[in-house]
Design a protein around this motif. Structure first.
Motif, PDB file in Angstrom:
ATOM      1  N   PHE A 159     -36.502 -50.390  -8.262  1.00 23.96           N
ATOM      2  CA  PHE A 159     -35.690 -50.601  -9.451  1.00 23.96           C
ATOM      3  C   PHE A 159     -35.474 -49.250 -10.131  1.00 23.96           C
ATOM      4  CE2 PHE A 159     -38.072 -54.534  -8.720  1.00 23.96           C
ATOM      5  CZ  PHE A 159     -37.047 -55.480  -8.691  1.00 23.96           C
ATOM      6  N   SER A 160     -34.608 -49.234 -11.135  1.00 26.27           N
ATOM      7  CA  SER A 160     -34.231 -47.959 -11.747  1.00 26.27           C
ATOM      8  C   SER A 160     -35.189 -47.483 -12.833  1.00 26.27           C
ATOM      9  CB  SER A 160     -32.819 -48.067 -12.340  1.00 26.27           C
ATOM     10  OG  SER A 160     -32.786 -49.033 -13.384  1.00 26.27           O
ATOM     11  N   ASN A 161     -36.062 -48.363 -13.326  1.00 22.85           N
ATOM     12  CA  ASN A 161     -36.948 -47.961 -14.417  1.00 22.85           C
ATOM     13  C   ASN A 161     -38.373 -47.733 -13.915  1.00 22.85           C
ATOM     14  OD1 ASN A 161     -37.135 -50.761 -13.930  1.00 22.85           O
ATOM     15  ND2 ASN A 161     -37.798 -51.203 -16.022  1.00 22.85           N
ATOM     16  N   HIS A 162     -39.210 -47.256 -14.793  1.00 21.06           N
ATOM     17  CA  HIS A 162     -40.625 -46.979 -14.507  1.00 21.06           C
ATOM     18  C   HIS A 162     -40.769 -45.940 -13.389  1.00 21.06           C
ATOM     19  CE1 HIS A 162     -41.789 -51.255 -16.123  1.00 21.06           C
ATOM     20  NE2 HIS A 162     -41.024 -50.557 -16.931  1.00 21.06           N
ATOM     21  N   ASN A 163     -40.241 -44.769 -13.655  1.00 17.13           N
ATOM     22  CA  ASN A 163     -40.308 -43.688 -12.677  1.00 17.13           C
ATOM     23  C   ASN A 163     -41.467 -42.718 -12.917  1.00 17.13           C
ATOM     24  OD1 ASN A 163     -37.592 -43.811 -10.981  1.00 17.13           O
ATOM     25  ND2 ASN A 163     -37.107 -44.355 -13.098  1.00 17.13           N
ATOM     26  N   GLY A 164     -42.275 -42.962 -13.955  1.00 17.71           N
ATOM     27  CA  GLY A 164     -43.323 -41.989 -14.258  1.00 17.71           C
ATOM     28  C   GLY A 164     -42.674 -40.634 -14.496  1.00 17.71           C
ATOM     29  N   GLY A 165     -43.135 -39.613 -13.785  1.00 20.99           N
ATOM     30  CA  GLY A 165     -42.443 -38.330 -13.822  1.00 20.99           C
ATOM     31  C   GLY A 165     -43.285 -37.120 -14.141  1.00 20.99           C
ATOM     32  N   MET A 166     -44.518 -37.319 -14.622  1.00 15.23           N
ATOM     33  CA  MET A 166     -45.353 -36.180 -14.967  1.00 15.23           C
ATOM     34  C   MET A 166     -45.931 -35.539 -13.717  1.00 15.23           C
ATOM     35  SD  MET A 166     -46.503 -34.408 -17.487  1.00 15.23           S
ATOM     36  CE  MET A 166     -47.744 -33.155 -17.774  1.00 15.23           C
ATOM     37  N   VAL A 167     -45.863 -34.210 -13.649  1.00 16.88           N
ATOM     38  CA  VAL A 167     -46.565 -33.432 -12.631  1.00 16.88           C
ATOM     39  C   VAL A 167     -47.324 -32.322 -13.348  1.00 16.88           C
ATOM     40  CG1 VAL A 167     -45.083 -33.916 -10.642  1.00 16.88           C
ATOM     41  CG2 VAL A 167     -44.439 -32.094 -12.218  1.00 16.88           C
ATOM     42  N   SER A 168     -48.570 -32.100 -12.943  1.00 19.30           N
ATOM     43  CA  SER A 168     -49.391 -31.086 -13.596  1.00 19.30           C
ATOM     44  C   SER A 168     -50.516 -30.671 -12.671  1.00 19.30           C
ATOM     45  CB  SER A 168     -49.981 -31.637 -14.901  1.00 19.30           C
ATOM     46  OG  SER A 168     -50.757 -30.659 -15.577  1.00 19.30           O
ATOM     47  N   PHE A 169     -50.839 -29.392 -12.691  1.00 18.60           N
ATOM     48  CA  PHE A 169     -51.983 -28.918 -11.922  1.00 18.60           C
ATOM     49  C   PHE A 169     -53.259 -29.114 -12.724  1.00 18.60           C
ATOM     50  CE2 PHE A 169     -48.664 -26.767  -9.597  1.00 18.60           C
ATOM     51  CZ  PHE A 169     -49.127 -26.820  -8.286  1.00 18.60           C
ATOM     52  N   GLY A 170     -54.276 -29.633 -12.052  1.00 18.03           N
ATOM     53  CA  GLY A 170     -55.567 -29.804 -12.679  1.00 18.03           C
ATOM     54  C   GLY A 170     -56.414 -28.554 -12.564  1.00 18.03           C
ATOM     55  N   PRO A 171     -57.562 -28.532 -13.220  1.00 21.66           N
ATOM     56  CA  PRO A 171     -58.459 -27.374 -13.117  1.00 21.66           C
ATOM     57  C   PRO A 171     -58.990 -27.161 -11.712  1.00 21.66           C
ATOM     58  CG  PRO A 171     -59.498 -29.183 -14.326  1.00 21.66           C
ATOM     59  CD  PRO A 171     -58.070 -29.552 -14.158  1.00 21.66           C
ATOM     60  N   ASP A 172     -58.859 -28.169 -10.844  1.00 20.70           N
ATOM     61  CA  ASP A 172     -59.273 -28.029  -9.448  1.00 20.70           C
ATOM     62  C   ASP A 172     -58.204 -27.382  -8.575  1.00 20.70           C
ATOM     63  OD1 ASP A 172     -57.415 -30.095  -9.405  1.00 20.70           O
ATOM     64  OD2 ASP A 172     -58.871 -31.651  -8.878  1.00 20.70           O
ATOM     65  N   GLY A 173     -57.034 -27.066  -9.151  1.00 23.61           N
ATOM     66  CA  GLY A 173     -55.962 -26.426  -8.413  1.00 23.61           C
ATOM     67  C   GLY A 173     -55.061 -27.380  -7.665  1.00 23.61           C
ATOM     68  N   PHE A 174     -55.300 -28.687  -7.773  1.00 26.88           N
ATOM     69  CA  PHE A 174     -54.474 -29.674  -7.089  1.00 26.88           C
ATOM     70  C   PHE A 174     -53.363 -30.163  -8.016  1.00 26.88           C
ATOM     71  CE2 PHE A 174     -58.673 -30.589  -4.845  1.00 26.88           C
ATOM     72  CZ  PHE A 174     -58.366 -29.768  -3.770  1.00 26.88           C
ATOM     73  N   LEU A 175     -52.275 -30.652  -7.417  1.00 31.64           N
ATOM     74  CA  LEU A 175     -51.145 -31.164  -8.172  1.00 31.64           C
ATOM     75  C   LEU A 175     -51.310 -32.665  -8.388  1.00 31.64           C
ATOM     76  CD1 LEU A 175     -48.362 -30.494  -9.430  1.00 31.64           C
ATOM     77  CD2 LEU A 175     -47.337 -31.170  -7.241  1.00 31.64           C
ATOM     78  N   TYR A 176     -51.283 -33.080  -9.650  1.00 34.20           N
ATOM     79  CA  TYR A 176     -51.389 -34.484 -10.031  1.00 34.20           C
ATOM     80  C   TYR A 176     -49.991 -35.008 -10.379  1.00 34.20           C
ATOM     81  CZ  TYR A 176     -56.479 -33.932 -10.351  1.00 34.20           C
ATOM     82  OH  TYR A 176     -57.811 -33.704 -10.072  1.00 34.20           O
ATOM     83  N   ILE A 177     -49.710 -36.249  -9.972  1.00 30.91           N
ATOM     84  CA  ILE A 177     -48.386 -36.840 -10.115  1.00 30.91           C
ATOM     85  C   ILE A 177     -48.538 -38.242 -10.695  1.00 30.91           C
ATOM     86  CG2 ILE A 177     -46.302 -37.570  -8.873  1.00 30.91           C
ATOM     87  CD1 ILE A 177     -47.339 -35.622  -6.584  1.00 30.91           C
ATOM     88  N   GLY A 178     -47.774 -38.558 -11.749  1.00 34.53           N
ATOM     89  CA  GLY A 178     -47.789 -39.900 -12.317  1.00 34.53           C
ATOM     90  C   GLY A 178     -46.606 -40.698 -11.793  1.00 34.53           C
ATOM     91  N   THR A 179     -46.868 -41.889 -11.254  1.00 34.21           N
ATOM     92  CA  THR A 179     -45.797 -42.748 -10.757  1.00 34.21           C
ATOM     93  C   THR A 179     -45.823 -44.089 -11.473  1.00 34.21           C
ATOM     94  OG1 THR A 179     -47.084 -43.772  -8.954  1.00 34.21           O
ATOM     95  CG2 THR A 179     -45.988 -41.684  -8.475  1.00 34.21           C
ATOM     96  N   GLY A 180     -44.641 -44.599 -11.817  1.00 37.74           N
ATOM     97  CA  GLY A 180     -44.545 -45.930 -12.395  1.00 37.74           C
ATOM     98  C   GLY A 180     -44.674 -47.002 -11.335  1.00 37.74           C
ATOM     99  N   ASP A 181     -44.681 -48.256 -11.776  1.00 38.39           N
ATOM    100  CA  ASP A 181     -44.967 -49.366 -10.867  1.00 38.39           C
ATOM    101  C   ASP A 181     -43.762 -49.814 -10.045  1.00 38.39           C
ATOM    102  OD1 ASP A 181     -43.397 -50.772 -12.676  1.00 38.39           O
ATOM    103  OD2 ASP A 181     -45.028 -52.006 -13.448  1.00 38.39           O
ATOM    104  N   GLY A 182     -42.647 -49.114 -10.161  1.00 43.45           N
ATOM    105  CA  GLY A 182     -41.455 -49.476  -9.407  1.00 43.45           C
ATOM    106  C   GLY A 182     -40.397 -50.161 -10.227  1.00 43.45           C
ATOM    107  N   GLY A 183     -40.754 -50.592 -11.431  1.00 41.66           N
ATOM    108  CA  GLY A 183     -39.748 -51.075 -12.352  1.00 41.66           C
ATOM    109  C   GLY A 183     -39.586 -52.574 -12.428  1.00 41.66           C
ATOM    110  N   SER A 184     -38.444 -52.981 -12.974  1.00 42.06           N
ATOM    111  CA  SER A 184     -38.182 -54.336 -13.409  1.00 42.06           C
ATOM    112  C   SER A 184     -39.148 -54.637 -14.554  1.00 42.06           C
ATOM    113  CB  SER A 184     -38.312 -55.338 -12.263  1.00 42.06           C
ATOM    114  OG  SER A 184     -37.896 -56.622 -12.673  1.00 42.06           O
ATOM    115  N   GLY A 185     -39.720 -55.833 -14.606  1.00 41.30           N
ATOM    116  CA  GLY A 185     -40.703 -56.177 -15.628  1.00 41.30           C
ATOM    117  C   GLY A 185     -41.864 -56.898 -15.002  1.00 41.30           C
TER     118      GLY A 185
END
Length: 329
Positions: A155-181
């Protein structure tokens, strides 16, 4: 009365959460009541700005992510930003879709890479892509990017979108549940799916020539364990923004609610944060048997929509030295 000066909400989008946590400018119930004052940082030449960050290179430049697909760079003391990267031709923008996240490599600028999260034309899939800054001009990015990870979106909503490097040097990514309700595919609880999760990947050690990242062995479902190797935590609805406490390394995530409850979570490896079984600490009755049978981590803070409060959009732990807020607020 303490005064906290922040950029205008056209540029700094976490003002509403901070006002909610501290009761707003009119709250004078305690000796350390906080007054929030907005200082304009940039008042024009912006189109749907939704994230501001820096390159941790000492330059004090601000990098502003615009939803249609541009990243702009603002020099210290400047009033007009310049275009750092324009990928509008690749980005499907509107509603909850668009260019949603930006993170510079921890060794930037020695490592010239930065990473973005965007919604792809024409199908709306989430793309995590790597770009590089120009070797000759630190204020312009090279136009060619490399796709690391693609996540189909039903679906078009709930895309999350945050990306950030943690103190461990790895890339963390936030994803939404795929959308709708109400997560109709129950994807947030499915560890074989990447939706409704916090992911963690290693961008410095590709798995092979075609998979340009690897999953850290410390991820909870790594290797022979059932579940996707990239998953760090699950049971999220739409973790729009998260941040790391620079003193403790803990991850604080704002997870947007369905209709009633917004929540803030401390995210730990393998943690299950309850969606779609729970919205905050309330059982949704979508999977009623799981409300008493599952092992879920409750939020550290939640709030309802009374008084005009709406979606949680993120926040930070205060570790500054000016003492405009209590340390650890």
């Amino acid at each position: 009365m303490k005064t906290l000066r922040l950029g205008r909400p056209a540029l700094v989008v976490s003002v509403a959460l901070l006002a909610g946590l501290f009761g707003g400018a009119s709250d004078s119930t305690g000796p350390a009541a906080t007054s929030i004052v907005l200082d304009p940082v940039l008042t024009s030449n912006l189109s749907s700005p939704l994230y501001v960050t820096h390159a941790h290179d000492g330059s004090n430049r601000l990098f502003i992510v615009e939803q249609p697909g541009r990243i702009k760079v603002l020099q210290p003391g400047a009033t007009v930003p310049a275009i750092f990267l324009d990928i509008t031709s690749l980005v499907l923008s509107g509603g909850e879709q668009g260019l949603l996240g930006l993170a510079f490599h921890p060794d930037y600028p020695n490592d010239r890479r930065f990473f973005v999260d965007y919604t792809r034309r024409p199908d709306g899939a989430t793309v995590i892509a790597e770009y590089r800054v120009s070797a000759s001009n630190p204020n312009v990015a090279e136009t060619g990017g490399v796709t690391l990870l693609t996540i189909p979106q039903p679906f078009s909503n709930h895309n999350g979108g945050m990306v950030s490097f943690g103190p461990d040097g790895f890339l963390y990514i936030g994803t939404g549940d795929g959308g709708s309700g109400n997560d109709p595919g129950n994807r947030a609880q499915n560890v074989d799916e990447l939706l409704g999760k916090i992911l963690r990947i290693d961008v410095d050690h590709p798995e092979n020539a075609s998979k340009l990242y690897s999953s850290p062995p410390g991820n909870p479902f790594f290797g022979s364990l059932p579940g996707r190797d990239e998953i760090f935590a699950y049971g999220m609805r739409n973790p729009w923004r998260f941040s790391f406490d620079r003193a403790t390394g803990q991850i604080y995530a704002g997870d947007v609610g369905q209709n009633a409850v917004e929540e803030v979570d401390i995210v730990t490896p393998g943690g299950n944060y309850g969606w779609r079984v729970f919205e905050g600490t309330r059982c949704t009755n979508l999977d009623p048997a799981s409300c008493s049978a599952g092992v879920f981590i409750p939020p550290i803070a939640e709030y309802v929509h009374s008084g005009g409060r709406c979606s949680v959009t993120g926040g930070y732990v205060y570790r500054g030295t000016k003492l405009t807020l209590p340390l650890g607020a």
